[in-house]
Design a protein around this motif. Structure first.
Motif, PDB file in Angstrom:
ATOM      1  N   ASN A 119       0.829  -1.212   0.000  1.00 59.59           N
ATOM      2  CA  ASN A 119       0.000   0.000   0.000  1.00 59.59           C
ATOM      3  C   ASN A 119       0.860   1.258   0.000  1.00 59.59           C
ATOM      4  OD1 ASN A 119      -2.503  -1.290  -0.044  1.00 59.59           O
ATOM      5  ND2 ASN A 119      -2.599  -1.440   2.194  1.00 59.59           N
ATOM      6  N   LEU A 120       1.875   1.281   0.837  1.00 62.27           N
ATOM      7  CA  LEU A 120       2.744   2.447   0.921  1.00 62.27           C
ATOM      8  C   LEU A 120       3.526   2.658  -0.381  1.00 62.27           C
ATOM      9  CD1 LEU A 120       4.104   2.005   4.568  1.00 62.27           C
ATOM     10  CD2 LEU A 120       2.428   3.685   3.771  1.00 62.27           C
ATOM     11  N   LYS A 121       3.975   1.568  -0.992  1.00 60.45           N
ATOM     12  CA  LYS A 121       4.729   1.689  -2.238  1.00 60.45           C
ATOM     13  C   LYS A 121       3.861   2.228  -3.358  1.00 60.45           C
ATOM     14  CE  LYS A 121       7.880  -0.789  -5.274  1.00 60.45           C
ATOM     15  NZ  LYS A 121       8.736  -1.973  -5.433  1.00 60.45           N
ATOM     16  N   LEU A 122       2.656   1.673  -3.498  1.00 65.18           N
ATOM     17  CA  LEU A 122       1.753   2.165  -4.534  1.00 65.18           C
ATOM     18  C   LEU A 122       1.367   3.615  -4.273  1.00 65.18           C
ATOM     19  CD1 LEU A 122      -0.597  -0.904  -5.147  1.00 65.18           C
ATOM     20  CD2 LEU A 122       1.394  -0.163  -6.462  1.00 65.18           C
ATOM     21  N   GLU A 123       1.254   3.990  -3.007  1.00 62.99           N
ATOM     22  CA  GLU A 123       0.908   5.368  -2.674  1.00 62.99           C
ATOM     23  C   GLU A 123       2.026   6.327  -3.114  1.00 62.99           C
ATOM     24  OE1 GLU A 123      -1.058   7.477   1.196  1.00 62.99           O
ATOM     25  OE2 GLU A 123       0.780   6.336   1.532  1.00 62.99           O
TER      26      GLU A 123
ATOM     27  N   ALA B 237      11.069  14.435  -6.923  1.00 57.24           N
ATOM     28  CA  ALA B 237      11.502  15.166  -8.108  1.00 57.24           C
ATOM     29  C   ALA B 237      11.423  14.334  -9.370  1.00 57.24           C
ATOM     30  CB  ALA B 237      12.933  15.669  -7.921  1.00 57.24           C
ATOM     31  N   GLY B 238      11.188  13.046  -9.264  1.00 52.65           N
ATOM     32  CA  GLY B 238      11.090  12.200 -10.449  1.00 52.65           C
ATOM     33  C   GLY B 238      10.781  10.773 -10.061  1.00 52.65           C
TER      34      GLY B 238
ATOM     35  N   ALA C 146       4.097  10.295  -7.211  1.00 50.09           N
ATOM     36  CA  ALA C 146       5.154  10.761  -8.097  1.00 50.09           C
ATOM     37  C   ALA C 146       4.706  10.789  -9.559  1.00 50.09           C
ATOM     38  CB  ALA C 146       6.395   9.880  -7.940  1.00 50.09           C
ATOM     39  N   ALA C 147       3.878   9.814  -9.957  1.00 53.22           N
ATOM     40  CA  ALA C 147       3.433   9.736 -11.347  1.00 53.22           C
ATOM     41  C   ALA C 147       2.272  10.669 -11.647  1.00 53.22           C
ATOM     42  CB  ALA C 147       3.018   8.302 -11.677  1.00 53.22           C
TER      43      ALA C 147
END
Length: 598
Positions: free
Chosen positions: A94-98, A549-550, A103-104
C-alpha cells in the motif's frame, strides 16, 4: 359631372411587384451563398481546433500508457503475488503504490490477484479504498488475463468517480498469470481546462454515450438509441454504475462534410439550440471527440451580404428609373423648358441623395464584416500578448527598464516564432503508431528537439555546442526519437542546475568500431554519475534525484524505445559530466540525396 381620380396603371403595379420580388430573391440567394460560405469556413476552423483538443487528450493518456507495464516488472510486486499475503506485506505494498502514484500524478494504483481481488491500492487510507474488493467482473481484468493488457472507462463501483483504467498482467518467470497492476486516470483538470472555452466539448464511447463533457449537464447523454444487448452488457460490467443515461434529442440535421454537420437539438435544460457539430475519432476503444459551436457569430456577414445585394439591386433599379426619367424629361422639355429644367434638378438631387445613401450603407456593411473577421482572427493571439503587456506596464511603473526591454523582446519573439512552434508542437503531440520505421535524417531530429527545448535552454542560459553533419540517415520513428532526446536534455538540465556556467554538447559521428551506424552523444558538465550508478541508470524507478523530483522511468522508457528501433543507449562519464550515447544503424539516403554525393 364629377370626375373620379385617375387610376394607377396596372403595368406599374406589376413592375413594382416584380422589382420587389426580384429584390427579395436576390437577397435570399446572397444570404444563402454567404451562409454556406461562412459555415464552410467555420467548419474548417473547427476541424483544426478539434485536432488540437484531440492531441491534448491523446497526449494525456499516452503519458501513462506504459506505466502499468513497467510496474508489472517490479520484483516486489511479482514476489507479493507469488507468496501468501500477510498484513505487513500488504501494508508495504500500500505504501509503495501510494508513493508511486503521487510521483506519477495518476489518480489511483491498485494490485489485483489472479481471482480479481484487490490486495493493495494507493487509496488505502480513504473510505473508498479498493483494498479487499473484487473487480474480476470488470472487462479490463478479463482482457488482461486473456491478452496481457486491458483498458476500460467506467464509473468506480466503490468511489462513484469515473475514470480510465489501464492494466497490465504480472507474470512469473514461467509465464504464469499472477495478477494485474491497474492505473486509473481521472480527467477533472482536463474538463476544467475545456470549461474555459465557449464551445461544447464531448467525448463519447463506441455506444454513443457521452462520458466526458466540459459542461456537467451534457455528461451521460446518449447520442443514439441503445440496443437491448448494449443495456445488458452495461448492466453486467457496471460501466456507468448508478448513473441515469438520458438521450440527446436531435430535431434537425444538415450535413456539411464527412464529419461536420449543422444540427438543432433539444438541450438538457429543455430549450432548443442550433450548433455546428464537428467530430473526430480518437485512437482509444472507438471513442469520438465532438465539438459544438454556436454558428450565429460566424454568420454575422449574412445580413451584410443581403443588404449589399439589395443595395446593388436597388442601385440598378434606380439607375433604370433615372434613365427612364431622363427620357421623359427630354420629351417634356419641348412643352415647357423652364418647368422641365426645375423638375430635372429636383429629381437629380433626389437620385443623388438616394445613391449617396446606398454607397454609405454599403461602406458600413463592409466595415462591419471586416471588423468581425479581424476580431475573430486576432482574439486568441491577443489574449496571450495581453498578459505580457500587463507585465510590461508593471515593470514600467516600477522603472524596471531592463526587464521591460526583455518583455518587449519576448513579445517580438512570440510574433516571429508563433507559426513555426505551433506547427512542430502539433506534430510532436500526435500519436505515433506502434512499430513505425521510416528513413529519417538524425540531424533534423536533433534540430527539431532543440527547437522544442529552446525556451528552457535560454531560461537556464546554457551554452549549447553542436557538431552535426548535414545528413545522418537512419531508420526509426522521429516522434519517439524526439521523446528520447527530450528526456536526455531534461536530465542534462537537472544535472547542471547548480553549475555556475552550464554547458551542453551534442555531436553526431560514425564510431570507428561500428562504421555502419550513427552515434549521437549528449554531454554535460554537471559532475557526472557515480561509477556504481552507471550500471543501474536504465533500471525502472532508479533515480538520483531528490524524493518527489522524479519517478525514475524516463531513462528506462528511452532505453526501451531505442532498443525497439534496433539501436542501443549507453551511459558513461566524460570530462566534467555525464555522456549518453545513442547509436542507430545507418541506412541508405534517399535517391535525391545520393545524386548529390561525390
Amino acid at each position: 359631372m364629377t370626375l373620379s381620380p385617375p387610376r394607377r396603371p396596372l403595368s406599374l403595379l406589376l413592375i413594382t411587384a416584380l422589382v420587389l420580388a426580384t429584390m427579395l430573391g436576390v437577397m435570399y440567394l446572397a444570404g444563402r451563398y454567404m451562409t454556406r460560405t461562412s459555415l464552410h469556413k467555420e467548419s474548417v476552423q473547427l476541424n483544426e481546433q478539434l485536432q488540437l483538443y484531440a492531441g491534448q487528450f491523446t497526449t494525456l493518456i499516452e503519458r501513462f500508457r506504459s506505466l502499468p507495464a513497467v510496474l508489472a516488472l517490479d520484483q516486489d510486486i511479482r514476489q507479493a503475488l507469488s507468496e501468501p499475503l500477510t498484513p505487513a506485506l500488504q501494508q508495504r505494498l500500500n505504501l509503495k503504490l501510494e508513493r508511486i502514484n503521487s510521483a506519477a500524478h495518476s489518480s489511483t494504483l491498485e494490485l489485483m490477484r489472479a481471482d480479481g481481488l484487490a490486495i493493495a491500492a494507493s487509496n488505502w487510507r480513504l473510505p473508498t479504498s479498493y483494498v479487499n474488493h473484487n473487480y474480476g467482473f470488470r472487462p479490463y481484468f478479463q482482457q488482461t488475463k486473456e491478452t496481457g493488457s486491458g483498458r476500460f472507462y467506467g464509473v468506480g463501483v466503490i468511489s462513484g468517480i469515473p475514470g480510465y483504467f489501464l492494466s497490465s498482467a504480472v507474470m512469473d518467470d514461467q509465464g504464469r498469470f499472477l495478477g494485474a497492476i491497474v492505473v486509473k486516470l481521472e480527467f477533472p483538470e482536463l474538463e476544467e481546462s475545456w470549461a474555459q472555452s465557449q464551445d461544447i466539448l464531448l467525448v463519447s464511447d463506441a455506444r454513443g454515450i457521452v462520458f466526458i463533457a466540459n459542461h456537467p449537464h451534457w455528461r451521460y447523454r446518449t447520442l443514439k438509441p441503445l440496443s437491448s444487448w448494449d443495456e445488458q452488457e452495461l448492466q453486467a460490467t457496471r460501466q456507468y454504475d448508478k448513473v441515469r443515461l438520458q438521450p440527446l434529442q436531435l430535431l434537425a440535421q444538415q450535413t456539411l462534410g464527412p464529419s461536420s454537420q449543422r444540427v438543432q437539438l433539444r438541450l438538457p435544460d429543455g430549450q432548443q439550440g442550433d450548433y455546428l457539430w464537428q467530430s473526430q475519432p480518437l485512437l482509444h476503444d472507438g471513442w469520438t471527440l465532438h465539438l459544438l459551436r454556436d454558428p450565429n457569430p460566424g454568420l454575422t456577414g449574412v445580413t451584410a451580404a443581403r443588404l449589399a445585394a439589395a443595395g446593388a439591386w436597388l442601385s440598378l433599379v434606380f439607375l433604370l428609373l433615372w434613365l427612364q426619367q431622363r427620357r421623359r424629361l427630354h420629351l417634356l422639355r419641348q412643352r415647357s423648358q423652364a418647368e422641365l429644367e426645375q423638375l430635372v434638378e429636383q429629381r437629380t438631387a433626389a437620385l443623388r441623395t438616394a445613391q449617396n445613401g446606398l454607397v454609405q450603407a454599403a461602406k458600413l456593411a463592409a466595415l462591419g464584416q471586416m471588423s468581425a473577421a479581424l476580431a475573430h482572427e486576432l482574439n486568441q493571439p491577443l489574449t496571450a500578448q495581453r498578459m505580457e503587456l500587463a507585465s510590461l506596464r508593471l515593470l514600467l511603473d516600477h522603472q524596471r527598464l531592463d526587464e521591460a526591454r526583455q518583455t518587449l523582446s519576448r513579445l517580438d519573439l512570440l510574433l516571429q516564432r508563433m507559426a513555426a512552434l505551433t506547427s512542430h508542437l502539433k506534430s510532436y503531440a500526435r500519436h505515433s503508431p506502434d512499430g513505425l520505421r521510416e528513413r529519417l535524417n538524425l540531424t533534423q531530429v536533433v534540430e527539431q528537439t532543440l527547437l522544442l527545448m529552446s525556451a528552457q535552454l535560454r531560461q537556464r542560459q546554457i551554452q549549447v555546442a553542436t557538431d552535426l553533419p548535414l545528413a545522418a540517415w537512419v531508420e526509426g520513428d522521429a516522434i519517439r526519437l524526439e521523446q528520447v532526446l527530450v528526456n536526455l536534455l531534461s536530465n542534462a538540465l537537472d544535472a547542471t542546475q547548480q553549475h555556475p556556467m552550464p554547458q551542453l554538447s551534442l555531436r553526431i559521428h560514425q564510431p570507428d568500431d561500428q562504421p555502419a551506424s550513427w552515434c549521437l552523444s549528449v554531454m554535460d558538465n554537471g559532475g557526472g554519475m557515480a561509477e556504481g550508478d552507471l550500471a543501474r541508470v536504465f533500471d525502472p524507478f532508479f533515480t538520483t534525484k531528490p524524493s518527489g523530483a522524479g519517478l525514475g522511468l524516463g531513462l528506462a522508457i528511452s532505453h526501451a524505445i531505442v532498443h525497439q528501433l534496433g539501436g542501443e543507449l549507453l551511459a558513461s562519464n566524460s570530462g566534467d559530466g555525464a555522456c549518453f550515447s545513442l547509436r542507430l544503424p545507418a541506412c541508405e539516403p534517399p535517391a535525391a540525396e545520393r545524386s548529390l554525393l561525390p
